[in-house]
Design an enzyme around this catalytic site. Structure first.
Site, PDB file in Angstrom:
ATOM      1  N   HIS A  80     -23.450 -40.298  50.881  1.00 41.18           N
ATOM      2  CA  HIS A  80     -23.683 -38.903  50.494  1.00 41.18           C
ATOM      3  C   HIS A  80     -24.810 -38.307  51.332  1.00 41.18           C
ATOM      4  O   HIS A  80     -24.694 -37.180  51.834  1.00 41.18           O
ATOM      5  CB  HIS A  80     -24.064 -38.807  49.008  1.00 41.18           C
ATOM      6  CG  HIS A  80     -22.993 -39.237  48.065  1.00 41.18           C
ATOM      7  ND1 HIS A  80     -23.219 -40.131  47.044  1.00 41.18           N
ATOM      8  CD2 HIS A  80     -21.681 -38.898  47.988  1.00 41.18           C
ATOM      9  CE1 HIS A  80     -22.094 -40.317  46.374  1.00 41.18           C
ATOM     10  NE2 HIS A  80     -21.139 -39.579  46.928  1.00 41.18           N
ATOM     11  N   LYS A 108     -15.404 -37.189  33.258  1.00 41.83           N
ATOM     12  CA  LYS A 108     -16.314 -38.120  33.937  1.00 41.83           C
ATOM     13  C   LYS A 108     -17.704 -37.955  33.344  1.00 41.83           C
ATOM     14  O   LYS A 108     -18.561 -37.315  33.940  1.00 41.83           O
ATOM     15  CB  LYS A 108     -16.371 -37.814  35.436  1.00 41.83           C
ATOM     16  CG  LYS A 108     -15.236 -38.333  36.253  1.00 41.83           C
ATOM     17  CD  LYS A 108     -15.417 -37.893  37.694  1.00 41.83           C
ATOM     18  CE  LYS A 108     -15.652 -39.055  38.602  1.00 41.83           C
ATOM     19  NZ  LYS A 108     -15.711 -38.664  40.017  1.00 41.83           N
ATOM     20  N   ARG A 159     -13.936 -41.125  53.201  1.00 39.94           N
ATOM     21  CA  ARG A 159     -14.138 -42.481  53.712  1.00 39.94           C
ATOM     22  C   ARG A 159     -12.849 -43.107  54.200  1.00 39.94           C
ATOM     23  O   ARG A 159     -12.876 -44.055  54.963  1.00 39.94           O
ATOM     24  CB  ARG A 159     -14.732 -43.372  52.609  1.00 39.94           C
ATOM     25  CG  ARG A 159     -16.100 -42.952  52.154  1.00 39.94           C
ATOM     26  CD  ARG A 159     -16.569 -43.728  50.921  1.00 39.94           C
ATOM     27  NE  ARG A 159     -15.751 -43.333  49.781  1.00 39.94           N
ATOM     28  CZ  ARG A 159     -15.129 -44.182  48.972  1.00 39.94           C
ATOM     29  NH1 ARG A 159     -15.251 -45.473  49.127  1.00 39.94           N
ATOM     30  NH2 ARG A 159     -14.393 -43.748  47.977  1.00 39.94           N
ATOM     31  N   SER A 161     -19.850 -44.832  45.143  1.00 43.21           N
ATOM     32  CA  SER A 161     -20.665 -44.840  43.925  1.00 43.21           C
ATOM     33  C   SER A 161     -20.156 -45.857  42.921  1.00 43.21           C
ATOM     34  O   SER A 161     -20.945 -46.537  42.264  1.00 43.21           O
ATOM     35  CB  SER A 161     -20.680 -43.447  43.288  1.00 43.21           C
ATOM     36  OG  SER A 161     -21.357 -42.536  44.114  1.00 43.21           O
TER      37      SER A 161
END
Length: 154
Positions: free
Chosen positions: A27, A51, A99, A136
């Site tokens: 990040h 979430k 990614r 994460s």
């Protein structure tokens, strides 16, 4: 070039939305590289029922400390639609990082919807190869099992 209107200024502000649970080196790399493209980046911690995020204020404060010497980075918490929050902040772009191909396909679809809803363009930066394995969720799992996560955090 000097901005001549609010629209010109907004065009150089990017909203970097995410849950950032936690905010990783990946990040941070997207933010650093994004600063070469934008006058200002707002790191926006999204809170939604799907979430749950423990202590978003603590996460925001940790990111603020990380960027305390960079006046072009702001941190905010929001709980509405991302494009609505971007407009509230005067952001002209959404900044995203990917990614993998899987991330790219998701982000492409999201970018199309966001553009259709709001006209906002998404700028997608690809992760550096050495950071592409950091997520994460992996960092959270390592922490849950008592492993040192400092190599993955800024």
């Amino acid at each position: 070039m000097t901005p001549t209107s609010t629209t010109d200024t907004a065009a150089r502000v990017a909203l970097f939305p995410g849950s950032f649970r936690p905010f990783t080196r990946g990040h941070a790399d997207i933010v650093e590289r994004g600063l070469a493209l934008f006058d200002r980046i707002i790191i926006a911690i999204g809170v939604n029922a799907a979430k749950p995020l423990d202590a978003p204020e603590a996460a925001a404060e940790a990111i603020r400390r990380l960027y305390s010497s960079e006046p072009r980075v702001e941190v905010a918490i929001y709980s509405c639609l991302t494009v609505d929050f971007a407009r509230q902040c005067g952001a002209g772009f959404l900044l995203r990082g990917v990614r993998s191909v899987k991330d790219f396909e998701y982000e492409r679809d999201l970018a199309d919807i966001n553009r259709q809803l709001s006209g906002l363009e998404s700028v997608i930066l690809f992760s550096r190869p050495e950071l592409s394995a950091i997520s994460s969720s992996v960092v959270r799992e390592l922490a849950a099992y008592g492993h040192d996560t400092t190599p993955f955090l800024p």
